[in-house]
Design a protein around this motif. Structure first.
Motif, PDB file in Angstrom:
ATOM      1  N   SER A  57     -30.913 -32.275  27.601  1.00 34.35           N
ATOM      2  CA  SER A  57     -32.200 -32.662  27.658  1.00 34.35           C
ATOM      3  C   SER A  57     -32.917 -31.574  28.750  1.00 34.35           C
ATOM      4  CB  SER A  57     -32.646 -34.132  28.507  1.00 34.35           C
ATOM      5  OG  SER A  57     -32.073 -35.053  27.243  1.00 34.35           O
ATOM      6  N   LYS A  58     -31.945 -31.507  29.744  1.00 34.40           N
ATOM      7  CA  LYS A  58     -32.431 -30.535  30.764  1.00 34.40           C
ATOM      8  C   LYS A  58     -32.912 -29.145  30.307  1.00 34.40           C
ATOM      9  CE  LYS A  58     -31.130 -28.474  35.215  1.00 34.40           C
ATOM     10  NZ  LYS A  58     -29.983 -28.277  36.197  1.00 34.40           N
ATOM     11  N   ILE A  61     -35.768 -29.408  27.746  1.00 30.71           N
ATOM     12  CA  ILE A  61     -37.215 -29.708  28.200  1.00 30.71           C
ATOM     13  C   ILE A  61     -37.683 -28.089  28.571  1.00 30.71           C
ATOM     14  CG2 ILE A  61     -38.292 -30.495  30.269  1.00 30.71           C
ATOM     15  CD1 ILE A  61     -36.390 -32.766  30.168  1.00 30.71           C
ATOM     16  N   PRO A  66     -41.062 -31.321  26.934  1.00 26.30           N
ATOM     17  CA  PRO A  66     -40.809 -32.723  26.840  1.00 26.30           C
ATOM     18  C   PRO A  66     -40.914 -33.388  25.918  1.00 26.30           C
ATOM     19  CG  PRO A  66     -42.363 -32.334  28.499  1.00 26.30           C
ATOM     20  CD  PRO A  66     -41.859 -30.963  27.991  1.00 26.30           C
ATOM     21  N   GLN A  67     -42.204 -33.311  25.228  1.00 30.21           N
ATOM     22  CA  GLN A  67     -42.286 -34.183  23.936  1.00 30.21           C
ATOM     23  C   GLN A  67     -41.357 -34.133  22.958  1.00 30.21           C
ATOM     24  OE1 GLN A  67     -44.957 -36.708  24.016  1.00 30.21           O
ATOM     25  NE2 GLN A  67     -43.534 -37.400  22.162  1.00 30.21           N
ATOM     26  N   ALA A 108     -37.717 -36.634  30.579  1.00 34.28           N
ATOM     27  CA  ALA A 108     -38.617 -36.031  29.680  1.00 34.28           C
ATOM     28  C   ALA A 108     -40.112 -36.547  30.505  1.00 34.28           C
ATOM     29  CB  ALA A 108     -38.522 -36.247  28.403  1.00 34.28           C
ATOM     30  N   GLU A 109     -39.902 -37.752  30.827  1.00 32.31           N
ATOM     31  CA  GLU A 109     -41.199 -38.322  31.175  1.00 32.31           C
ATOM     32  C   GLU A 109     -41.466 -37.600  32.632  1.00 32.31           C
ATOM     33  OE1 GLU A 109     -40.511 -42.470  31.268  1.00 32.31           O
ATOM     34  OE2 GLU A 109     -41.611 -42.810  29.641  1.00 32.31           O
ATOM     35  N   ALA A 111     -40.972 -34.715  33.614  1.00 28.28           N
ATOM     36  CA  ALA A 111     -41.231 -33.437  33.166  1.00 28.28           C
ATOM     37  C   ALA A 111     -42.876 -33.483  32.685  1.00 28.28           C
ATOM     38  CB  ALA A 111     -40.372 -32.754  32.187  1.00 28.28           C
ATOM     39  N   LEU A 112     -43.096 -34.408  31.981  1.00 32.97           N
ATOM     40  CA  LEU A 112     -44.425 -34.641  31.310  1.00 32.97           C
ATOM     41  C   LEU A 112     -45.454 -35.238  32.320  1.00 32.97           C
ATOM     42  CD1 LEU A 112     -44.977 -34.522  28.235  1.00 32.97           C
ATOM     43  CD2 LEU A 112     -44.793 -36.961  28.105  1.00 32.97           C
TER      44      LEU A 112
END
Lengths: 254, 457
Positions: A57-58, A61, A66-67, A108-109, A111-112
């Motif tokens: 994920s890192k 992203i 992130p989405q 992700a959230e 980052a978002l």
């Protein structure tokens, strides 16, 4: 010398091992993306590997945004649900996948800069006087992993606390679980409290001693048999289905 | 606290239903448990709404007790044990519980005097301590519980029992994740430590009133695993993992008897055949007549070495044959009549063989609880006396070994994989308790609400 179980070779006249007879075939999880970077995220979810999800994920992203990571996490969890439906996975694998999903989702959230818009809000609790909450916890994990906001009030929760949480969070659904016959009476009082506040949402009740006959004897009550039903019931409520329609769908009222 | 280091029986073949190495006498008659006779035990539960007032709940219990006693008289049953598993409102209000027990005891006395019906009353206090919400040793709930043990002991209870909750916060987390380390820590270590703290207090109260400290059950953990495993078609918890958890349960429930409990054990403690093999106390089991409360895959087998035959719990309501309490008293009464007829005719071993053949290979839970395997698991437990952890680990590994070694115990591919992984995970655990506990205290600090001070850490 009397004959014993050791003298038996054929047990079919006594019991039939349907679990062996109809055991599902093992199958590998299907890929959800042709992009190796995204498939690594989904693989981490499918395998319930928090470290793999975090690492993939890192990277994603940064490279995909992130989405895209969130969309991939959801696709991975959908594959987990299929494996469970097919009998290939058992609940613990689903819970581990849910844990891993939440690791990626939180990253992700962050980052978002905001939380993902949830499909709906569910207030969950274990009845006042009752501390048997493993069923509620399993259902909460499944509902959360399917994209809903869960307000988990815990165990031994007074009725007024449930009603207030439903009001404050504009909940789509309230759920209650209980093991004891004499604690589940609280669910009826929760339903009455919601009515007094003008909150027109269903109250799904479930648990060891909770019966469909009893839950459907009071307004707003909808009976659930299994934790697994939670995500679909949350979806029904979030889509605006009335408690009467939910009861007609899920319960048999004579 | 001394631990059991040897078995009560020389071999599993010495174990039979109706007879225990250390019999116990309770109540009017008295009801003699473990003396070549199996007795029935009915566990009635009040209907929702009856808890609204003290007057209502007293009326509910009066009717349930009367139904059980009158049905015994009507059908010629020689004895009945009645267990009241407290509802929340009883344990949290010791004066309610006292009134309910005094009322029931007076009814039982009346039937004993009129018909000679032997009877005894068990008070199973509700453990209201939720480990992730309260400190297990310092909370209002423990004060209520001890007060209610005392109030029911003073008002007619013949036996004190409980289903303690220690370690459930870690166990619940672990069982949802097939995490054998957490299962052993929750059941084998935390729950054992909690019992070792609480049970001497229960024994003291029982002795003060001249009644019997009964037993404890791993219901909150072992039965959670077993019920989540469910039947052949369920896909929640692997059956093999639930069976391994049950091995832990035996190592854990032993603490009650090491603390002075004498039996009868608690009915929902499916680990009790192992407990009987080690301790020789009379055991209570629930089998086919507990279908009113839940399904299971070993309903006949668990009668193999039983002394007190129970129905788990039945909610009070009407059925075609009478009230549910009357119906289940009847089922239990005829179940034990068959067992006692077998004893009197000299067919006890034959009936035991039939019950074992019914279920030993139906599922791994019945397999491990068959008398032969129970005995082997018991031997593994008493051979590991250094710590609660080591004997729980030994019980798990012995259970896994027995399941793997018996070719008649068929496993699906999924179950084979689950068992192999669980066994490997346990074999990789540390060899001493200190290292294991240090590892677990660190790892399970992530479990919401887990408070090591609840267990004296």
């Amino acid at each position: 010398m009397i004959k014993t179980v050791n003298d038996l070779t054929d047990f079919d006249p006594i019991f039939i091992r349907y679990d062996i007879k109809i055991a599902p075939k093992k199958r590998a999880a299907s890929d959800v993306s042709t992009d190796p970077a995204l498939q690594a995220i989904a693989k981490g979810v499918v395998e319930g590997d928090e470290d793999m999800v975090a690492e993939a994920s890192k990277a994603a992203i940064a490279s995909k945004g992130p989405q895209t990571v969130i969309d991939t996490l959801i696709l991975g969890m959908a594959e987990v649900s299929k494996l469970w439906d097919d009998g290939v996975y058992y609940l613990p694998q689903v819970i581990l996948s849910s844990d891993a999903l939440m690791v990626g989702l939180n990253m992700a959230e962050e980052a978002l800069g905001s939380a993902v818009v949830k499909k709906g809000t569910v207030v969950m609790h274990c009845a006042h006087g009752d501390i048997h909450d493993i069923g509620k916890n399993v259902a909460a994990a499944l509902i959360r992993a399917n994209g809903y906001k869960v307000i988990d009030l815990g165990s031994d929760v007074p009725e007024e606390t449930v009603v207030k949480a439903a009001k404050d969070n504009k909940a789509d659904l309230v759920t209650g679980t209980a093991l004891m016959t004499t604690t589940m009476s609280a669910f009826h009082r929760v339903a009455e409290g919601l009515t007094k506040e003008g909150i027109n949402i269903p109250v799904v009740a479930s648990g060891g001693a909770v019966s469909e006959e009893w839950v459907t004897s009071w307004d707003r009550g909808v009976y659930a048999t299994f934790a697994k039903q939670g995500p679909e019931m949350a979806g029904d409520a979030a889509s605006g289905m009335s408690w009467e329609d939910m009861r007609a769908k899920w319960n048999l009222v004579l | 606290m001394p631990k059991y280091t040897s078995m009560a029986y020389g071999s599993w073949e010495e174990m039979i239903f109706g007879t225990a190495k250390h019999p116990v006498s309770i109540g009017f008659g008295p009801v003699e448990l473990g003396k070549k006779h199996v007795h029935p035990q009915i566990v009635p539960h009040p209907r929702p709404g009856s808890e609204a007032t003290k007057e209502k709940i007293l009326k509910e219990y009066q009717r349930m007790t009367e139904d059980a006693l009158s049905h015994c008289a009507a059908l010629g049953f020689p004895s009945i044990v009645i267990e009241f598993e407290h509802i929340y409102q009883m344990t949290s209000q010791p004066e309610w519980a006292a009134a309910i027990f005094a009322q029931a005891k007076a009814q039982m006395k009346g039937y004993y005097e009129k018909y000679g019906l032997k009877s005894a009353l068990i008070s199973t206090v509700a453990d209201l301590r939720k480990p992730d919400m309260v400190n297990m040793r310092k909370c209002q709930e423990i004060d209520w519980m001890l007060a209610t043990f005392d109030s029911t002991a003073a008002n007619g209870a013949d036996v004190l029992s409980i289903e303690t909750m220690g370690g459930k916060e870690v166990f619940d987390y672990a069982i949802q994740r097939n995490d054998m380390k957490g299962i052993i820590f929750g059941i084998g270590v935390l729950s054992s430590i909690d019992m070792a703290w609480l049970w001497p207090q229960i024994v003291t109260i029982a002795k003060k009133h001249g009644i019997t400290p009964g037993g404890d059950t791993d219901c909150a953990r072992g039965n959670t695993a077993m019920f989540m495993a469910g039947g052949y078609t369920a896909t929640d918890v692997p059956h093999t993992v639930a069976a391994l958890a049950r091995g832990c349960s035996a190592a854990r429930s032993l603490v009650a008897y090491e603390s002075g409990a004498t039996g009868p054990t608690k009915d929902c403690a499916y680990e009790d055949p192992i407990i009987k093999a080690i301790t020789g106390v009379p055991i209570t089991m629930e089998g086919v007549a507990s279908a009113c409360a839940h399904a299971e895959l070993q309903s006949n087998l668990v009668a193999a070495v039983v002394d007190l035959w129970s129905n788990e719990a039945v909610e009070y309501h009407d059925m075609f044959g009478g009230s549910s309490v009357e119906v289940f008293t009847e089922i239990l009464g005829y179940n034990v009549a068959q067992m006692n007829a077998a004893i009197e005719l000299g067919y006890a071993k034959e009936l035991q063989a039939i019950n074992v053949a019914s279920d030993k290979y139906r599922d791994v839970h019945g397999f491990m609880l068959s008398p032969d395997n129970s005995y082997e698991i018991g031997k593994a437990i008493v051979a590991n006396v250094d710590s609660y952890y080591l004997r729980a680990k030994a019980a798990v590994l012995k259970t896994a070994e027995l399941i793997s070694a018996d070719k008649k115990m068929l496993l699906s591919d999924f179950e084979k994989d689950a068992l192999a992984k669980a066994r490997a995970d346990v074999e990789a655990l540390p060899d001493n308790e200190g290292d294991f506990i240090d590892m677990c205290l660190s790892e399970y600090s992530k479990v919401p609400g887990f408070d090591p001070t609840s267990y004296g850490f």
